[in-house]
Design a protein around this motif. Structure first.
Motif, PDB file in Angstrom:
ATOM      1  N   TYR A   1     -68.640  90.731  26.662  1.00  0.00           N
ATOM      2  CA  TYR A   1     -67.574  89.880  27.173  1.00  0.00           C
ATOM      3  C   TYR A   1     -68.058  88.563  27.773  1.00  0.00           C
ATOM      4  O   TYR A   1     -67.235  87.712  28.147  1.00  0.00           O
ATOM      5  CB  TYR A   1     -66.782  90.645  28.248  1.00  0.00           C
TER       6      TYR A   1
ATOM      7  N   SER B   1     -69.608  85.928  26.478  1.00  0.00           N
ATOM      8  CA  SER B   1     -69.330  84.727  25.698  1.00  0.00           C
ATOM      9  C   SER B   1     -67.850  84.355  25.836  1.00  0.00           C
ATOM     10  O   SER B   1     -66.965  85.141  25.539  1.00  0.00           O
ATOM     11  CB  SER B   1     -69.663  84.963  24.224  1.00  0.00           C
ATOM     12  N   GLY B   2     -67.585  83.168  26.304  1.00  0.00           N
ATOM     13  CA  GLY B   2     -66.213  82.729  26.479  1.00  0.00           C
ATOM     14  C   GLY B   2     -65.562  83.218  27.761  1.00  0.00           C
ATOM     15  O   GLY B   2     -64.365  83.020  27.964  1.00  0.00           O
TER      16      GLY B   2
ATOM     17  N   LEU C   1     -61.610  81.815  30.919  1.00  0.00           N
ATOM     18  CA  LEU C   1     -60.847  82.616  29.956  1.00  0.00           C
ATOM     19  C   LEU C   1     -59.407  82.795  30.407  1.00  0.00           C
ATOM     20  O   LEU C   1     -58.479  82.769  29.592  1.00  0.00           O
ATOM     21  CB  LEU C   1     -61.516  83.986  29.784  1.00  0.00           C
TER      22      LEU C   1
ATOM     23  N   SER D   1     -54.657  82.238  30.222  1.00  0.00           N
ATOM     24  CA  SER D   1     -54.884  81.972  28.806  1.00  0.00           C
ATOM     25  C   SER D   1     -53.576  81.783  28.053  1.00  0.00           C
ATOM     26  O   SER D   1     -52.528  82.299  28.458  1.00  0.00           O
ATOM     27  CB  SER D   1     -55.655  83.148  28.202  1.00  0.00           C
TER      28      SER D   1
ATOM     29  N   LYS E   1     -62.230  90.282  23.941  1.00  0.00           N
ATOM     30  CA  LYS E   1     -62.588  89.277  24.940  1.00  0.00           C
ATOM     31  C   LYS E   1     -62.578  89.841  26.355  1.00  0.00           C
ATOM     32  O   LYS E   1     -63.229  89.298  27.246  1.00  0.00           O
ATOM     33  CB  LYS E   1     -61.639  88.082  24.828  1.00  0.00           C
TER      34      LYS E   1
END
Length: 532
Positions: free
Chosen positions: A309, A311-312, A316, A319, A331
Motif C-alpha cells: 500500500y 505506493s500512492g 490518497l 479521493s 490501494k
C-alpha cells in the motif's frame, strides 16, 4: 468515524426532488490570498436548493417505515418532530488556512429557515456543525441530492426546520477547496476552518437578508451560537469550542457527539489490538494530515506502511475514487490495520485483543495480511507506549497524554489531544458505550478530565449522555435512551429475519456509529440547545 448512513440512502436519493435550484461553482485561490481569513468568495452565495416544511415532512413520512433498517428513519421523524420552517440552502465559499498555515479555500452549507412561523424568521440562533469523516474528496454537505450526505438531511430536519440557522463547513480539502490534502484531526487548523466558515456565513447571511427576495421573511443572527458535530465532527466541535473560548468569542452552548477527543489514547488502543471499525481509512487520513502539516511522520511511506500500500499512499485520501474501488484496486485494505502475526511473542495477546469480549469480533477484523502497517512500526509504537504511557489508556492514572512520546506520530497525537482545557459554557457530550468505531472511553476520559479540572465558571453545566446506559438519565434524555435501545433491538430482529445467524449482533455493530446513534444524540442536542 467513517460515515455512510446506509439506512438513510432512500431518503437522500429522493432529496433532490424537494426543489433543487442551482449548484456550486469552483472559486480559484488566485487573488484570494490577498483576502483575509473568513472572507466570502461569492457574494451573494449560490442557492443550492429550497425545501418547504410540508415537502420535508412528506418525505420523512414516506420513508419512515417501521421494519428493518428503515426503523431509524422513523426515529428521525419522531425525534426531530414536524418541520416548522421552509429552508433555503446556500453554498458558501471562503478563505481559510491549511495545516501549515498556508492560505487556501474551503466551502460549506448555510441553511436559512424561512416562512411565516414565529420560529422561522427574524433574529434566530446559529448552529455551527462539524461533519463526520468522509473519504470522498467531492463531498459537499450543501448538496442534499447526494446519497452519501445523510448529515445534510439530518441538519435540515433537526435544526433548520426548527428555526436554527445552520453553518456547516465542508472542511479544507473537500468540494471546491484548493488544498490538495485534508488536515484531518489537526485541532488548530480544523478550529480555524470552522471559525472562518462561520465568519463567511455571517457575511453571506447579511447579504441574503438585504436582498429583495428575502425581505418578506428576513432571517438574521440573534447572537446566540451553538456548536455541535458528530464523530470526527465531535472532535472538531470540541476543538472549535476550545479555540473560541481562548479568543473570548461568544459560545452559548456546545454538544460534541461521539468524537475521539482523547486522541492519543484512541490511537494507542488501536496499536494495543483494539482496532475499531473503519480504522484503515481513519489511519490514512490522520497520517497524511500530520505528514502534510508537520513533515516529520515519515521519511518515506515504507517506513511504516507495507509495500502493498505504500505506493500512492501520500495524499490518497480524500479521493475521487470510491472506497470500494480503493479496496478492490489494492490501494487500501478494507479491514487489516495490522498483521495477523504479532510483532514479537510478547504481543500475541493483543494480536488481536480479546477484551472487552463484546468488541472482540470487531478487534479481530483489524488483523490480516497484507496489512496497512508493517510489524516493525507497530513494535516501535508499542514500545513507546510502554516507555511513555498515556495517562488514560490502558490504565486511568493521570488522564493526561504521555509526557514525552518519542514516536513522531504519537508526538503529533499528543499535540492534538483535547485533554488540556475545560469549557466555561454549558456543554453536553453524547454517545453510546457499545460504539465499535469511536470507543466511548474517549467521552469518559473527557468527563473524568473535566471533573478533575473544574471550570473557572463553577455554575457551568457539563453533562454526559450514554444512550446505551442501563441507568436512565430521566426526562427527555431518558426517553431517548429507551427509544434508542428499542430501535437497536428492532434492528437486530430485522437482521435475524433476513438470515443473520448471530442474533443480529454484527448488523447492529455495523450500523451502530453511522446510523443508529446520530438521530438520538441529535435529539438530545436539540433539547439541550432549546434550554437557552
Amino acid at each position: 468515524m467513517n460515515r455512510k448512513h446506509p439506512s438513510l440512502v432512500p431518503l437522500l436519493l429522493t432529496a433532490s426532488a424537494l426543489s433543487a435550484c442551482g449548484g456550486s461553482s469552483h472559486s480559484s485561490l488566485s487573488g484570494s490570498s490577498a483576502l483575509g481569513r473568513g472572507a466570502l468568495l461569492q457574494n451573494p452565495p449560490t442557492l443550492m436548493s429550497s425545501i418547504t416544511a410540508q415537502s420535508l415532512a412528506a418525505q420523512l413520512t414516506a420513508d419512515a417505515t417501521p421494519d428493518g433498517a428503515q426503523s431509524v428513519l422513523s426515529s428521525v421523524l419522531t425525534i426531530a418532530g414536524v418541520p416548522q420552517c421552509d429552508i433555503n440552502i446556500y453554498h458558501v465559499e471562503y478563505v481559510t488556512v491549511g495545516g501549515q498555515g498556508e492560505s487556501t479555500t474551503a466551502s460549506g452549507a448555510l441553511m436559512v429557515p424561512t416562512g411565516g412561523g414565529a420560529a422561522c424568521s427574524g433574529p434566530r440562533p446559529i448552529v455551527l456543525y462539524a461533519h463526520g469523516t468522509q473519504a470522498s474528496k467531492t463531498f459537499n454537505i450543501a448538496d442534499l441530492s447526494n446519497s452519501e450526505n445523510a448529515e445534510g438531511i439530518l441538519l435540515a430536519a433537526f435544526f433548520a426546520a426548527r428555526g436554527y440557522i445552520v453553518v456547516a463547513p465542508n472542511y479544507a480539502g473537500y468540494d471546491t477547496s484548493t488544498l490538495p490534502y485534508h488536515p484531518f484531526l489537526v485541532a488548530t487548523q480544523q478550529a480555524d476552518d470552522m471559525i472562518d466558515g462561520l465568519s463567511a456565513s455571517r457575511s453571506a447571511l447579511n447579504s441574503i437578508s438585504s436582498s429583495m427576495m428575502s425581505m418578506m421573511s428576513q432571517t438574521s443572527d440573534n447572537g446566540q451560537l451553538f456548536i455541535t458535530g458528530y464523530s470526527q465532527g465531535g472532535y472538531v466541535a470540541m476543538a472549535t469550542h476550545r479555540a473560541m473560548q481562548s479568543l473570548n468569542m461568544t459560545v452559548t452552548a456546545a454538544a460534541p457527539m461521539s468524537g475521539p477527543y482523547a486522541l492519543e489514547a484512541f490511537v494507542d488502543a488501536q496499536f494495543a489490538g483494539e482496532v475499531s471499525q473503519g480504522a484503515p481509512i481513519v489511519a490514512t487520513l490522520t497520517l497524511d494530515a500530520y505528514q502534510n502539516s508537520y513533515g516529520n511522520i515519515y521519511s518515506q511511506p515504507t517506513d511504516l506502511i507495507s509495500a502493498q500500500y505504500a505506493s500512492g499512499f501520500t495524499n490518497l485520501l480524500p479521493s475521487t475514487t470510491s472506497r470500494s474501488d480503493l479496496y478492490s484496486e489494492g490501494k487500501l485494505p478494507e479491514f487489516a490495520l495490522f498483521s495477523a502475526t504479532a510483532p514479537t511473542p510478547a504481543y500475541a495477546s493483543m494480536t488481536p485483543a480479546t477484551q472487552p469480549a463484546a468488541f472482540a469480533p470487531t478487534f479481530a477484523q483489524g488483523f490480516g495480511d497484507p496489512s496497512l502497517f508493517i510489524n516493525s512500526y507497530r513494535l516501535s509504537y508499542l514500545q513507546d507506549m510502554a516507555a511513555n504511557p498515556d495517562g488514560g489508556f490502558p490504565n486511568l492514572t493521570t488522564n493526561l497524554p504521555a509526557t514525552s512520546p518519542q514516536v513522531a506520530w504519537r508526538q503529533a497525537l499528543k499535540m492534538n489531544d483535547l485533554r488540556d482545557w475545560t469549557p466555561s459554557t454549558p456543554t453536553l457530550l453524547c454517545g453510546g458505550d457499545q460504539d465499535p468505531t469511536v470507543y466511548f472511553f474517549n467521552t469518559q476520559l473527557m468527563q473524568s478530565f473535566w471533573n478533575s479540572h473544574p471550570s473557572s465558571a463553577p455554575s457551568t453545566t457539563l453533562a454526559v449522555l450514554d444512550l446505551d446506559s442501563s441507568v436512565s438519565a430521566g426526562g427527555v434524555d431518558g426517553s431517548l435512551q429507551t427509544e434508542f435501545q428499542a430501535t437497536k433491538a428492532a434492528y437486530a430482529v430485522a437482521a435475524v429475519v433476513q438470515g443473520a445467524i448471530d442474533g443480529g449482533a454484527s448488523a447492529v455493530a455495523g450500523a451502530y456509529h453511522e446510523t443508529l446513534v446520530p438521530p438520538f444524540c441529535l435529539g438530545a442536542v436539540i433539547s439541550f440547545f432549546n434550554q437557552f
